[in-house]
Design an enzyme around this catalytic site. Structure first.
Site, PDB file in Angstrom:
ATOM      1  N   ASP A 230       0.830  -1.200   0.000  1.00 49.09           N
ATOM      2  CA  ASP A 230       0.000   0.000   0.000  1.00 49.09           C
ATOM      3  C   ASP A 230       0.871   1.259   0.000  1.00 49.09           C
ATOM      4  OD1 ASP A 230      -2.828   0.991   0.407  1.00 49.09           O
ATOM      5  OD2 ASP A 230      -1.920   1.887   2.179  1.00 49.09           O
ATOM      6  N   GLU A 292       1.687  -0.584  -5.036  1.00 53.48           N
ATOM      7  CA  GLU A 292       0.607   0.382  -5.300  1.00 53.48           C
ATOM      8  C   GLU A 292       1.280   1.742  -5.246  1.00 53.48           C
ATOM      9  OE1 GLU A 292      -3.160   2.832  -3.873  1.00 53.48           O
ATOM     10  OE2 GLU A 292      -1.411   2.455  -2.657  1.00 53.48           O
TER      11      GLU A 292
HETATM   12  C1  NOJ Z   1      -4.405   2.930  -0.884  1.00 51.42           C
HETATM   13  C2  NOJ Z   1      -5.555   2.029  -0.609  1.00 51.42           C
HETATM   14  O1  NOJ Z   1      -5.865   1.319  -1.772  1.00 51.42           O
HETATM   15  C3  NOJ Z   1      -6.672   2.912  -0.142  1.00 51.42           C
HETATM   16  O2  NOJ Z   1      -7.891   2.217  -0.055  1.00 51.42           O
HETATM   17  C4  NOJ Z   1      -6.287   3.513   1.177  1.00 51.42           C
HETATM   18  O3  NOJ Z   1      -7.288   4.437   1.577  1.00 51.42           O
HETATM   19  C5  NOJ Z   1      -4.960   4.259   1.069  1.00 51.42           C
HETATM   20  N1  NOJ Z   1      -3.982   3.529   0.337  1.00 51.42           N
HETATM   21  C6  NOJ Z   1      -4.408   4.535   2.445  1.00 51.42           C
HETATM   22  O4  NOJ Z   1      -3.970   3.350   3.047  1.00 51.42           O
END
Ligand code: NOJ
Length: 573
Positions: A230, A292
């Site tokens: 993440d 991500e």
């Molecule tokens: C990316 C995640 O996909 C999202 O859902 C989240 O709110 C943010 N990162 C913060 O962790």
């Protein structure tokens, strides 16, 4: 569904699981189709209206029948759920709303026995404010040892009453919150690039680094096949925490020009992933790291997937590309070139739990920037146009070499829930933006399995944590299964053919085509998408193998349809 059946050549007779056994060269992750499960909204076993791990186990056969290779589970760890589980209070357990640790073990075993790999979400940029480390940081007071695991600073202005810099939270409002010190006085501020309940960790701290290596090992030892990381571009901040005015797109890096934001895509993140790669490589099997990282341009993103770093990175530039032949051609060629330059597979993704579902997004006027939620008083995108384009986009995506990500429910053609009552909204974006942005709840609504069951088969209760629209009945799996031409059967056939024809390990050769049409060859398969206003003739001698929608009565490819074709020509591989 409203689409009429496709020609008989597209129907599938494949038995569940059979087509999954075809071997492809190279490690699995270079060509895998990975299905994202958002545990809150996949399947609820205990009737509390929230999905859970036993619910997932009970529905695993759906994924085998669909024909995916792996699943990615969004977070299921103990959490106050300030951001639907992306606020983790304990990285080594399961939240009671999702089950128990034993359920996670059982899920891993059940997936493995079906030939499905499992990757889990790792949230290293921030913990929950309910994490014991944050409690210790508050208790320690300014200058305390435990405070240095997070980003605490004195405020600016008289009495330190102003935030330390001008950074904004991705969810709206300032990225800093002031704490009350143990002596009861207003004190320092802590950084949270997301919700106040998600304090950012200080990745310069050796204890933070050691802790996450330990967490990786903990889940690797339990048998996971990898991690989706993440906010992978956010861990390291520019040391001076300099002000940053241009915040139009706070979660992305800049385009090709201009300064890099001090909170995103700092060069220092790479050594963290090099360390993690060494950890993964010390385990047997092909375990993977997936970034991500909302980073552009593609060359900058490619740095995350150099041979000694992560294995994959989500291709959000692809997700954000306009629905037009030039835009799709440009993003596909750029993506393939950028990942090839570092020897990594390209990835493709159209939907996830953070964006408007592509069956709705693609009906917005072409070129609309990705909106942050759609509400009942916004213009309502045309669902028929959206689904038609979504199916064409998916067929195009699944014909490309590399690894593709699917988001739960897209195989049913689910649209965004664009009329969700505002009082049911749970995404912190809605409150933090002062109701300026609807947020992401519309793509997170529990998915429908059976048209006539309570909560459309999501679980035994009538209600679910986000209300489902009544039109979910027409999208339910049991209304589509075995129905030629349904979105579900189109996905299933696409995944079978993709595997049988080795599309994931193939190569794109562009072929000449009229304006508004993309045409290429991958192996012996030809792929044509018509983005133009008029129908196009099939190339001479072409045999239809598969299509995202019916041909017109004259056998031509209509607007917003992708076809897969065979054309007997010697020497094509
Ligand atoms: C990316 C995640 O996909 C999202 O859902 C989240 O709110 C943010 N990162 C913060 O962790």
């Amino acid at each position: 569904m409203s689409e009429s059946p496709l020609p008989a050549t597209t129907s599938t007779g494949a038995e569940p699981g059979v087509a999954r056994r075809v071997d492809a060269p190279g490690p699995w992750w270079r060509h895998a189709v990975i299905y994202q499960i958002y545990p809150r909204s996949f399947a609820d076993s205990d009737g509390d209206g929230i999905g859970d791990l036993p619910g997932i186990i009970a529905r695993l056969d759906h994924l085998v029948e669909l024909g995916v290779d792996a699943v990615w589970l969004s977070p299921f760890y103990p959490s106050p759920q300030a951001d639907a589980g992306y606020d983790v209070a304990d990285y080594r357990d399961v939240d009671p709303i999702f089950g128990r640790l034993a359920d996670a073990d059982q899920l891993l075993a059940a997936a493995r026995s079906r030939g499905l790999r499992v990757i889990v979400d790792l949230v290293p940029n921030h913990t929950s404010s309910a994490h014991p480390w944050f409690g210790a940081a508050l208790a320690a007071g300014p200058g305390g040892r435990e405070r240095s695991r997070y980003v605490f600073r004195d405020g600016r202005g008289p009495d330190g009453a102003e935030p330390p810099n001008d950074w904004q939270s991705v969810f709206g409002g300032p990225a800093w919150t002031r704490v009350t010190e143990p002596d009861g006085r207003p004190g320092q501020w802590y950084l949270h690039l997301f919700d106040t309940g998600q304090p950012d960790l200080n990745w310069d701290h050796p204890e933070v680094r050691a802790e996450f290596v330990d967490i990786l090992r903990y889940w690797l030892d339990r048998g996971v096949d990898g991690f989706r990381v993440d906010v992978a571009h956010g861990l390291v901040k520019q040391a001076d925490l300099a002000d940053w005015k241009p915040q139009d797109e706070p979660v992305s890096g800049p385009g090709t020009e201009g300064p890099r934001p001090p909170m995103w895509d700092q060069d220092g993140v790479h050594e963290i992933y090099q360390d993690w790669r060494r950890v993964l490589d010390s385990y047997p099997g092909e375990r993977i790291l997936v970034a991500e990282a909302w980073v552009q341009p593609a060359e900058r993103l490619a740095a995350y997937v150099r041979p000694d770093e992560m294995h994959q990175a989500f291709n959000f530039e692809y997700l954000e590309a306009s629905w037009s032949a030039p835009a799709q051609y440009a993003v596909i060629t750029r993506s393939l070139a950028a990942s090839a330059a570092v020897g990594a597979p390209t990835t493709w993704v159209l939907s996830n739990h953070d964006v408007i579902r592509h069956a709705t997004r693609l009906a917005l006027p072409i070129g609309t920037p990705r909106p942050r939620g759609i509400g009942v008083d916004d213009p309502q995108p045309d669902p028929v146009l959206g689904l038609r384009r979504a199916r064409a986009a998916t067929l195009l995506m699944l014909s490309l070499p590399g690894s593709a990500y699917l988001y739960q429910g897209e195989e049913l053609g689910l649209p965004e829930h664009t009329t969700l009552p505002d009082e049911s909204r749970q995404d912190p974006t809605w409150e933090r933006s002062g109701h300026a942005e609807r947020g992401r709840d519309g793509c997170r609504v529990p998915i429908p399995w059976e048209a006539d069951a309570p909560s459309y088969g999501f679980g035994p209760a009538d209600a679910s944590w986000l209300p489902q629209p009544t039109l979910w009945a027409e999208y339910a799996l049991d209304r589509q299964r075995g129905v030629p031409g349904s979105t579900y059967e189109v996905y299933r056939t696409s995944l079978r053919l993709r595997r049988e024809r080795g599309l994931g390990t193939g190569t794109v050769y562009w072929l000449e085509s009229p304006d508004g049409v993309l045409y290429f060859r991958n192996g012996a398969l030809r792929v044509l998408t018509n983005f133009g206003a008029d129908p196009v003739e099939l190339p001479e001698g072409a045999e239809l193998v598969h299509a995202s929608g019916p041909l017109d009565p004259d056998g031509r490819v209509p607007t917003d349809v992708t076809v897969w074709l065979r054309l007997d020509e010697a020497g094509e591989d």
